[in-house]
Scaffold this active site. Structure first.
Site, mmCIF file in Angstrom:
data_model
loop_
_atom_site.group_PDB
_atom_site.id
_atom_site.type_symbol
_atom_site.label_atom_id
_atom_site.label_comp_id
_atom_site.label_asym_id
_atom_site.label_seq_id
_atom_site.Cartn_x
_atom_site.Cartn_y
_atom_site.Cartn_z
ATOM 1 N N LYS A 93 12.713 -2.341 13.313
ATOM 2 C CA LYS A 93 13.369 -3.101 12.232
ATOM 3 C C LYS A 93 13.470 -4.576 12.588
ATOM 4 C CE LYS A 93 16.681 -0.118 12.347
ATOM 5 N NZ LYS A 93 17.780 0.796 12.273
ATOM 6 N N ASP A 108 11.886 4.695 9.687
ATOM 7 C CA ASP A 108 13.196 4.740 10.349
ATOM 8 C C ASP A 108 14.265 5.281 9.416
ATOM 9 O OD1 ASP A 108 14.991 4.135 12.611
ATOM 10 O OD2 ASP A 108 15.920 2.819 11.139
ATOM 11 N N SER A 161 13.723 2.725 16.905
ATOM 12 C CA SER A 161 14.450 2.516 15.642
ATOM 13 C C SER A 161 14.916 1.066 15.519
ATOM 14 C CB SER A 161 15.645 3.482 15.615
ATOM 15 O OG SER A 161 16.570 3.118 14.642
ATOM 16 N N HIS A 190 20.663 -8.895 18.084
ATOM 17 C CA HIS A 190 21.042 -7.583 17.568
ATOM 18 C C HIS A 190 22.060 -6.965 18.511
ATOM 19 C CE1 HIS A 190 20.667 -3.709 15.565
ATOM 20 N NE2 HIS A 190 20.686 -3.173 16.772
ATOM 21 N N ARG A 239 17.760 12.422 12.410
ATOM 22 C CA ARG A 239 18.363 12.430 13.753
ATOM 23 C C ARG A 239 19.864 12.647 13.674
ATOM 24 N NH1 ARG A 239 16.988 6.853 15.779
ATOM 25 N NH2 ARG A 239 18.255 7.424 17.564
HETATM 26 N N1 URA Z 1 20.972 1.662 15.580
HETATM 27 C C1 URA Z 1 19.759 1.850 15.020
HETATM 28 O O1 URA Z 1 19.340 1.079 14.169
HETATM 29 N N2 URA Z 1 19.032 2.909 15.427
HETATM 30 C C2 URA Z 1 19.447 3.777 16.354
HETATM 31 O O2 URA Z 1 18.729 4.692 16.675
HETATM 32 C C3 URA Z 1 20.710 3.569 16.935
HETATM 33 C C4 URA Z 1 21.452 2.486 16.527
#
Ligand code: URA
Length: 436
Positions: free
Chosen positions: A187, A161, A183, A82, A168
Site C-alpha cells: 500500500k 490486500d 500488506s 507509516h 486474515r
Molecule cells: N496494517 C496493515 O495494513 N496490514 C497488516 O497486515 C497489519 C497492519
C-alpha cells in the site's frame, strides 16, 4: 498450476517461486481460487514463514494487483511515514505539515481505527466538513499546493490486500511478519513515495508486543522495501503507554494543534521531530539528524507547519472556524474522573487497556462497520513518572452514554499503576534501522 500443490509445498516448508505465489494472489483476486484454499495457504505461511525473496515477491505481486498513484509532473521529493498503529498516536497530523514546511511532499494514505488502535482518517473526519476520500486529481492538486494530502485507500489501490486482510482477520493469520510486511509495504509503495519511514511500535498498545517481534517486523520492512528500490528507515518506538495526553478523535486534533503551535506534550514533539528528521534526510534535505531536527523545529517555531495544516484542512473541505470554535469544548456529556487513591508516582498507563476503553467509548471500533464518535475519549492530567497526591485528578473520561462509560471505567482504573518511588523513564525511540 494447482493451488493445492502450492499449499502442499509451503506446508512442507518449501520456498515458493514467484509464479507459485502469483498463482495464489492473482487467482484469489480474479475469483478463480476459492477462499478456503487461500485460507489454508495463509495458515501455511503463518506457520512456515517466508524467505526475504518470497516476501519481496508477495509484496510486488500484491502491489501489481491494482493501480498506483501517479504523482508525475509534481516536483518531489516524495516521502511518507507509516506507523504500525498505537494509542494516542496523532503523529501524522503534526508530521505531514511539519515536513511539508521543510520542502518534503508527503502523499499520505492512512487507515482507520481497528482493534484497540486509533486511525488517522477517523481523527481527521472529526473536523467538521473534512473529507478523507479524495480523487486522484484532488490528491495531486493538494500535494502540489499544500505539500501534503491525507486520503484513504481506494478500491483500486492494492485490491489483493483488501481481500487478504479481511480473510486474515477471520482466519487468525494477521500476526505474521511476511504477511504484515507485504500488506503494509504494497500500500505504501502504491501511494507513490520514493522513501518511507516506518514507526514500528513495541509494547502493550502495539501490534508487536515484544521488542523481538518489533525488531523482526522493522527488519523485514526495511529489507523488503529496499529490495523494491525504496529508501527506508525503520524506527522502533515505545507504545507501552499512550502517546500524549489525549486519546480520542477530536481530542487528538486539539492536541495536534497544540503541537503545531509549539506547546504540545514532550513525547509527541520528540517523536515528531525524530521521524521528521529521518524524512528530511531520506529526502536529501538535510545531511544528518542534528541539521534535520533543527529544520523541523524551525518549521514549528515559525508557524509555517501550522499554516500548512490549516491550508490542508481548507483544501479537504474542513471548516477551520468551526474546528477552532470547538477546541476545548467538544466533549461528550457523560464524565468520569479518575483520581489517585494514595500519594506516589504514576508507574505506568497500559496503552492496550486505554485503547480498549477507547473502543468502548467509540474512539475506535470492533468491526469496520461500527460508528466512531468525534467527542468521546480520555484526557490525562498525569503520565508515567509524574508525582501524584491522594485525590489528584489523573484522567477524565468522556462518553456519550452511561453504558459505554461503565464499560470503559474498569479498563481505565486498572490501566493506571502507581509506585512509591519515581520510576525510571523508558526511552521513546528504542532502535533505528536505516537503509538510506
Ligand atoms: N496494517 C496493515 O495494513 N496490514 C497488516 O497486515 C497489519 C497492519
Amino acid at each position: 498450476m494447482r493451488a493445492v500443490d502450492v499449499i502442499l509445498k509451503k506446508r512442507g516448508g518449501g520456498e515458493l517461486s514467484r509464479e507459485e505465489i502469483a498463482c495464489i494472489i492473482q487467482g484469489y483476486v480474479s475469483g478463480e481460487i476459492p477462499e478456503y484454499q487461500v485460507s489454508a495457504w495463509l495458515m501455511t505461511v503463518y506457520f512456515r514463514g517466508m524467505t526475504p525473496r518470497e516476501t519481496a515477491d508477495l509484496t510486488d505481486l500484491m502491489l501489481r494487483s491494482g493501480k498506483t498513484m501517479d504523482l508525475s509532473g509534481i516536483p518531489g521529493p516524495f516521502v511518507d511515514k507509516h506507523s504500525t498503529g498505537g494509542v494516542g498516536d496523532k503523529i501524522s497530523l503534526v508530521l505531514a505539515p511539519m515536513v511539508a514546511a521543510c520542502g518534503v511532499r508527503d502523499p499520505m494514505m492512512s487507515g482507520r481505527a481497528l482493534g484497540h488502535t486509533g486511525g488517522t482518517l477517523d481523527k481527521l473526519e472529526s473536523i467538521p466538513g473534512y473529507r478523507t476520500s479524495l480523487s486522484e486529481a484532488e490528491f495531486r492538486v493538494f500535494i502540489a499546493r499544500d505539500g501534503f494530502a491525507m486520503t484513504g485507500q481506494t478500491d483500486e489501490i492494492v485490491p489483493a490486500d483488501k481481500k487478504l486482510y479481511s480473510l486474515r482477520d477471520v482466519t487468525a493469520t494477521v500476526e505474521s511478519i511476511p504477511l504484515i510486511t507485504a500488506s503494509i509495504l504494497s500500500k505504501k509503495v502504491a501511494e507513490g513515495a520514493e522513501a518511507l519511514i516506518f514507526d514500528v511500535k513495541s509494547g502493550s498498545g502495539a501490534f508487536m508486543k515484544t521488542l523481538e517481534q518489533a525488531e523482526a517486523l522493522a527488519e523485514s520492512l526495511v529489507r523488503t522495501g529496499k529490495a523494491m528500490g525504496k529508501r527506508i528507515v525503520g524506527v522502533i518506538t515505545d507504545m507501552g503507554e499512550p502517546l500524549g495526553l489525549k486519546v480520542g478523535n477530536f481530542l487528538e486534533v486539539e492536541e495536534s494543534l497544540d503541537c503545531l503551535e509549539g506547546h504540545g506534550p514532550a513525547d509527541i514533539m520528540e517523536l515528531s521531530y525524530r521521524l521528521g528528521a529521518w524524512m528530511l534526510i531520506a529526502a536529501d534535505l538535510a545531511g544528518d539528524l542534528k541539521e534535520a531536527t533543527a529544520k523541523c523545529e524551525k518549521a514549528i517555531a515559525s508557524g509555517r507547519a501550522l499554516e500548512l495544516f490549516m491550508a490542508n484542512v481548507r483544501s479537504q473541505g474542513g471548516d477551520v472556524d468551526k474546528m477552532l470554535a470547538l477546541r476545548g469544548r467538544y466533549r461528550a456529556s457523560e464524565v468520569f474522573e479518575l483520581k489517585a487513591s494514595s500519594p506516589g508516582y504514576v508507574a505506568g498507563i497500559d496503552a492496550y487497556k486505554i485503547g480498549l476503553a477507547g473502543v468502548n467509548l467509540g474512539v475506535g471500533r470492533n468491526k469496520t462497520t461500527d460508528p466512531v464518535f468525534p467527542d468521546v475519549g480520555l484526557v490525562f492530567e498525569k503520565k508515567t513518572g509524574d508525582q501524584v497526591r491522594a485525590g489528584d485528578l489523573v484522567c477524565t473520561v468522556f462518553a456519550r452514554d452511561p453504558a459505554s462509560l461503565e464499560a470503559a471505567r474498569p479498563l481505565v482504573e486498572t490501566a493506571l499503576s502507581y509506585s512509591p518511588a519515581k520510576p525510571e523513564r523508558r526511552p521513546l525511540v528504542i532502535k533505528e534501522i536505516s537503509a538510506l
